[in-house]
Design an enzyme around this catalytic site. Structure first.
Site, PDB file in Angstrom:
ATOM      1  N   HIS A  72      -6.118  -1.196  10.347  1.00 32.10           N
ATOM      2  CA  HIS A  72      -4.753  -0.739  11.005  1.00 32.10           C
ATOM      3  C   HIS A  72      -5.159   0.613  11.428  1.00 32.10           C
ATOM      4  CE1 HIS A  72      -1.460  -3.764   9.564  1.00 32.10           C
ATOM      5  NE2 HIS A  72      -2.286  -4.322  10.344  1.00 32.10           N
ATOM      6  N   TYR A 200       7.777   1.783   8.100  1.00 36.33           N
ATOM      7  CA  TYR A 200       8.384   2.300   6.954  1.00 36.33           C
ATOM      8  C   TYR A 200       9.767   2.768   7.404  1.00 36.33           C
ATOM      9  CZ  TYR A 200       4.105   2.955   4.269  1.00 36.33           C
ATOM     10  OH  TYR A 200       3.024   2.598   3.365  1.00 36.33           O
ATOM     11  N   PRO A 292       5.349   3.931  -4.850  1.00 38.01           N
ATOM     12  CA  PRO A 292       4.396   3.130  -3.636  1.00 38.01           C
ATOM     13  C   PRO A 292       4.868   3.628  -2.246  1.00 38.01           C
ATOM     14  CG  PRO A 292       5.876   1.656  -4.615  1.00 38.01           C
ATOM     15  CD  PRO A 292       6.152   2.891  -5.285  1.00 38.01           C
ATOM     16  N   LYS A 296      -0.664   5.026  -2.319  1.00 38.13           N
ATOM     17  CA  LYS A 296      -1.381   5.898  -2.972  1.00 38.13           C
ATOM     18  C   LYS A 296      -2.003   5.491  -4.319  1.00 38.13           C
ATOM     19  CE  LYS A 296      -2.375   8.544   0.332  1.00 38.13           C
ATOM     20  NZ  LYS A 296      -2.685   7.320   0.736  1.00 38.13           N
ATOM     21  N   TYR A 384      -2.080  10.143   4.439  1.00 37.53           N
ATOM     22  CA  TYR A 384      -1.852   8.811   4.374  1.00 37.53           C
ATOM     23  C   TYR A 384      -3.182   7.909   4.436  1.00 37.53           C
ATOM     24  CZ  TYR A 384       0.337   3.992   4.877  1.00 37.53           C
ATOM     25  OH  TYR A 384       0.732   2.621   4.646  1.00 37.53           O
TER      26      TYR A 384
HETATM   27  P1  FAS Z   1      -3.355  -1.568 -14.074  1.00 32.99           P
HETATM   28  O1  FAS Z   1      -1.840  -1.464 -14.429  1.00 32.99           O
HETATM   29  O2  FAS Z   1      -3.315  -2.452 -12.751  1.00 32.99           O
HETATM   30  O3  FAS Z   1      -4.466  -2.433 -14.999  1.00 32.99           O
HETATM   31  C1  FAS Z   1      -4.343  -1.840 -16.286  1.00 32.99           C
HETATM   32  C2  FAS Z   1      -4.924  -2.958 -17.070  1.00 32.99           C
HETATM   33  O4  FAS Z   1      -4.633  -2.898 -18.429  1.00 32.99           O
HETATM   34  C3  FAS Z   1      -3.725  -4.304 -16.951  1.00 32.99           C
HETATM   35  O5  FAS Z   1      -4.526  -5.471 -16.785  1.00 32.99           O
HETATM   36  C4  FAS Z   1      -3.093  -4.333 -18.430  1.00 32.99           C
HETATM   37  O6  FAS Z   1      -3.092  -5.779 -18.659  1.00 32.99           O
HETATM   38  C5  FAS Z   1      -4.255  -3.939 -19.448  1.00 32.99           C
HETATM   39  N1  FAS Z   1      -3.830  -3.142 -20.535  1.00 32.99           N
HETATM   40  C6  FAS Z   1      -2.499  -2.334 -20.858  1.00 32.99           C
HETATM   41  N2  FAS Z   1      -2.515  -2.083 -22.083  1.00 32.99           N
HETATM   42  C7  FAS Z   1      -3.671  -2.620 -22.658  1.00 32.99           C
HETATM   43  C8  FAS Z   1      -3.945  -2.573 -24.094  1.00 32.99           C
HETATM   44  N3  FAS Z   1      -3.414  -1.867 -24.985  1.00 32.99           N
HETATM   45  N4  FAS Z   1      -5.480  -3.063 -24.254  1.00 32.99           N
HETATM   46  C9  FAS Z   1      -6.079  -3.772 -23.399  1.00 32.99           C
HETATM   47  N5  FAS Z   1      -5.729  -3.697 -22.008  1.00 32.99           N
HETATM   48  C10 FAS Z   1      -4.520  -3.478 -21.621  1.00 32.99           C
HETATM   49  N6  FAS Z   1       0.260   0.588  -5.639  1.00 32.99           N
HETATM   50  C11 FAS Z   1       0.124   0.863  -4.206  1.00 32.99           C
HETATM   51  O7  FAS Z   1      -0.788   1.502  -3.580  1.00 32.99           O
HETATM   52  N7  FAS Z   1       1.003  -0.083  -3.440  1.00 32.99           N
HETATM   53  C12 FAS Z   1       1.961  -0.909  -3.983  1.00 32.99           C
HETATM   54  O8  FAS Z   1       2.757  -1.469  -3.470  1.00 32.99           O
HETATM   55  C13 FAS Z   1       2.112  -0.956  -5.380  1.00 32.99           C
HETATM   56  N8  FAS Z   1       3.096  -1.814  -6.105  1.00 32.99           N
HETATM   57  C14 FAS Z   1       2.982  -1.772  -7.397  1.00 32.99           C
HETATM   58  C15 FAS Z   1       3.931  -2.800  -7.980  1.00 32.99           C
HETATM   59  C16 FAS Z   1       3.865  -2.586  -9.473  1.00 32.99           C
HETATM   60  C17 FAS Z   1       4.894  -3.499  -9.939  1.00 32.99           C
HETATM   61  C18 FAS Z   1       3.064  -2.045 -10.202  1.00 32.99           C
HETATM   62  C19 FAS Z   1       3.122  -1.810 -11.777  1.00 32.99           C
HETATM   63  C20 FAS Z   1       2.247  -1.082  -9.643  1.00 32.99           C
HETATM   64  C21 FAS Z   1       2.307  -1.114  -8.267  1.00 32.99           C
HETATM   65  N9  FAS Z   1       1.253  -0.189  -7.601  1.00 32.99           N
HETATM   66  C22 FAS Z   1       1.039   0.038  -6.104  1.00 32.99           C
HETATM   67  C23 FAS Z   1       0.255   0.692  -8.131  1.00 32.99           C
HETATM   68  C24 FAS Z   1      -0.855  -0.199  -8.646  1.00 32.99           C
HETATM   69  O9  FAS Z   1      -1.252  -0.801  -7.554  1.00 32.99           O
HETATM   70  C25 FAS Z   1      -1.615   0.510  -9.615  1.00 32.99           C
HETATM   71  O10 FAS Z   1      -1.960   1.620  -8.777  1.00 32.99           O
HETATM   72  C26 FAS Z   1      -3.015  -0.237 -10.034  1.00 32.99           C
HETATM   73  O11 FAS Z   1      -2.566  -1.352 -10.475  1.00 32.99           O
HETATM   74  C27 FAS Z   1      -3.833   0.745 -10.698  1.00 32.99           C
HETATM   75  O12 FAS Z   1      -4.741  -0.071 -11.413  1.00 32.99           O
HETATM   76  P2  FAS Z   1      -5.126   0.312 -12.961  1.00 32.99           P
HETATM   77  O13 FAS Z   1      -5.075   1.773 -13.173  1.00 32.99           O
HETATM   78  O14 FAS Z   1      -6.307  -0.385 -12.891  1.00 32.99           O
HETATM   79  O15 FAS Z   1      -3.973  -0.200 -13.779  1.00 32.99           O
HETATM   80  C1  PHB Z   2       2.219  -3.234   0.397  1.00 35.63           C
HETATM   81  O1  PHB Z   2       1.788  -4.077   1.252  1.00 35.63           O
HETATM   82  O2  PHB Z   2       2.395  -3.860  -0.883  1.00 35.63           O
HETATM   83  C2  PHB Z   2       2.401  -1.979   0.427  1.00 35.63           C
HETATM   84  C3  PHB Z   2       1.916  -1.222   1.682  1.00 35.63           C
HETATM   85  C4  PHB Z   2       2.337   0.230   1.648  1.00 35.63           C
HETATM   86  C5  PHB Z   2       3.010   0.699   0.542  1.00 35.63           C
HETATM   87  C6  PHB Z   2       3.421   0.019  -0.417  1.00 35.63           C
HETATM   88  C7  PHB Z   2       3.122  -1.172  -0.699  1.00 35.63           C
HETATM   89  O3  PHB Z   2       3.149   2.167   0.941  1.00 35.63           O
END
Ligand code: FAS
Ligand code: PHB
Length: 389
Positions: A72, A200, A292, A296, A384
């Site tokens: 994109h 957005y 989100p 980032k 961005y």
């Molecule tokens: P993660 O949380 O992905 O991974 C951490 C891992 O550690 C998990 O698998 C967990 O099970 C494990 N863990 C936890 N405690 C533990 C323990 N005590 N022992 C062993 N393992 C353990 N970012 C975006 O850019 N766009 C989005 O739209 C977006 N939507 C999101 C929606 C949700 C519901 C959430 C929670 C996050 C969202 N994010 C989004 C942010 C997300 O993408 C995170 O930035 C990304 O998963 C970060 O990756 P990690 O740091 O690996 O953390």
């Molecule tokens: C998504 O596609 O999940 C998404 C894209 C842009 C954002 C947040 C989430 O800023």
């Protein structure tokens, strides 16, 4: 058990760090609290910065991404009337890659399996000891036994609710937080996107985001009160509300369908400093959370991993601790800039319950400025697409 780097958390940060270290000849073991299926069932981020794609490529895990991802060159900001195009390519020379976090995580698992890296799923009761010694010990339960993993470094990649950050004494942590009184109700549906780029949309009824995973799989979000539950929203109610918040053209083009995933994510801005405590180093959501709105979260986890893998290789392969000693400050400089951008995008696009007419007027003025000032669009685009690592 012994390894050079014990990695707590088998999400994107932990897996990418392990893959990069293994390719440099550094041994790792990953401890993940839940099953692999559970990790791969999460629907999260979908938009990757060029820096993220470059690092995935250098980690040798970009083959499927290169085949399947969408590129994109811009996004749209909109309110009831206007659609303002932010042209990344013209303004920054860069673009964004549409490729789900779930797919990226699956690719990393496949690569780590090929490496033969020990990934212990359903490892529970992880505790981290002796961080001030030459070697540390990670204790945990797995397969019915209590195990001890001796290691030179512990990488805390266990997300916001993990154990790593809390292992740093509370008096030594500086935490910064802003919570928001709303969440994002997200729907994944096997329908074509309503527009060729992300939208957005701010509106008097609240924020909406039209995103996608491919040309046949769409991802949509609407701002909802934090007390809402996903099960309170029927598919029909979601589609009706989304349609009222999107600008007219995309709203008319919207294809609705069955929600194959529906969940509410809370919004929070959070940073915990420092990112290092003795042999423990934090990366990703374990250290910081962004709303989100700026796309980032995942990308920031990747830049942490970029700095951290260089630091660990320096320490373990060359005995050079400079990267480890400067890791926290170096990563935090980029973290805080992404934190600011994500906060500003959230304040600029969401409607706050009980806000006065001035707040709505500010949102209108913001969009007007984006529409009339190339400088404003360039500043938004620069943040961005991702600031340099
Ligand atoms: P993660 O949380 O992905 O991974 C951490 C891992 O550690 C998990 O698998 C967990 O099970 C494990 N863990 C936890 N405690 C533990 C323990 N005590 N022992 C062993 N393992 C353990 N970012 C975006 O850019 N766009 C989005 O739209 C977006 N939507 C999101 C929606 C949700 C519901 C959430 C929670 C996050 C969202 N994010 C989004 C942010 C997300 O993408 C995170 O930035 C990304 O998963 C970060 O990756 P990690 O740091 O690996 O953390
Ligand atoms: C998504 O596609 O999940 C998404 C894209 C842009 C954002 C947040 C989430 O800023």
């Amino acid at each position: 058990m012994r390894t050079e780097v014990a990695i707590i958390g088998g999400g994107p940060a932990g897996l990418l760090l392990s893959q990069l270290l293994n390719r440099a000849g550094v041994d790792t073991v990953i401890l993940e609290r839940v099953s692999r299926d559970h990790v791969l069932s999460r629907i999260r981020a979908g938009v990757l910065e060029a820096g993220t794609v470059d690092l995935l490529r250098s980690a040798g895990v970009s083959a499927r991404l290169d085949r399947e991802a969408l590129i994109h060159d811009g996004v749209v900001l909109s309110d009831g009337e206007r659609m303002v195009h932010i042209d990344f390519r013209a303004l920054t020379g860069s673009s964004m890659t549409i490729y789900g976090q779930t797919e990226m995580t699956a690719d990393l698992y496949a690569a780590q399996d090929a490496m033969g890296t020990p990934i212990l799923h359903e490892a529970s009761d992880v505790e981290i000891d002796d961080l001030d010694q030459e070697n540390s010990v990670v204790r945990f339960h797995h397969g019915g036994d209590t195990k001890h993993l001796r290691c030179r470094f512990v990488a805390g990649c266990d997300g916001f609710h993990g154990v790593s950050r809390r292992t740093i004494p509370v008096g030594k942590r500086r935490e910064f937080e802003r919570t928001y009184p709303f969440g994002w109700l997200g729907v994944l549906a096997k329908v074509p996107p309503c527009h060729d780029e992300l939208i957005y949309a701010t509106s008097a009824r609240g924020f909406a985001l039209a995103s996608m995973r491919s040309k046949t799989l769409s991802r949509y979000y609407i701002q909802v009160p934090i007390k809402d539950r996903a099960e309170d929203w029927s598919d029909a109610a979601f589609w009706s509300e989304l349609t009222r918040r999107l600008p007219p053209g995309p709203a008319e083009a919207l294809t609705t369908g069955l929600a194959v995933e529906k969940s509410i994510a809370p919004l929070r801005s959070f940073v915990s400093e420092p990112l290092r405590w003795g042999n423990l180093v934090l990366a990703g959501d374990a250290a910081h959370i962004v709303p989100p709105t700026g796309a980032k979260g995942l990308n920031l986890a990747v830049s942490d991993v970029f700095y951290l893998h260089e630091a660990l290789i320096g320490a373990l392969k060359r005995g050079d601790m400079a990267g480890i000693e400067s890791y926290s400050d170096r990563a935090l400089r980029r973290i805080w800039k992404a934190m600011r951008f994500s906060w500003q995008m959230t304040m600029m696009l969401h409607r706050f319950e009980g806000e006065d007419s001035f707040a709505a007027a500010m949102r209108g003025a913001m969009l007007e400025h984006q529409q009339t000032s190339e400088t404003a669009r360039r500043e938004l685009a620069e943040n961005y697409v991702g600031l340099p690592f």
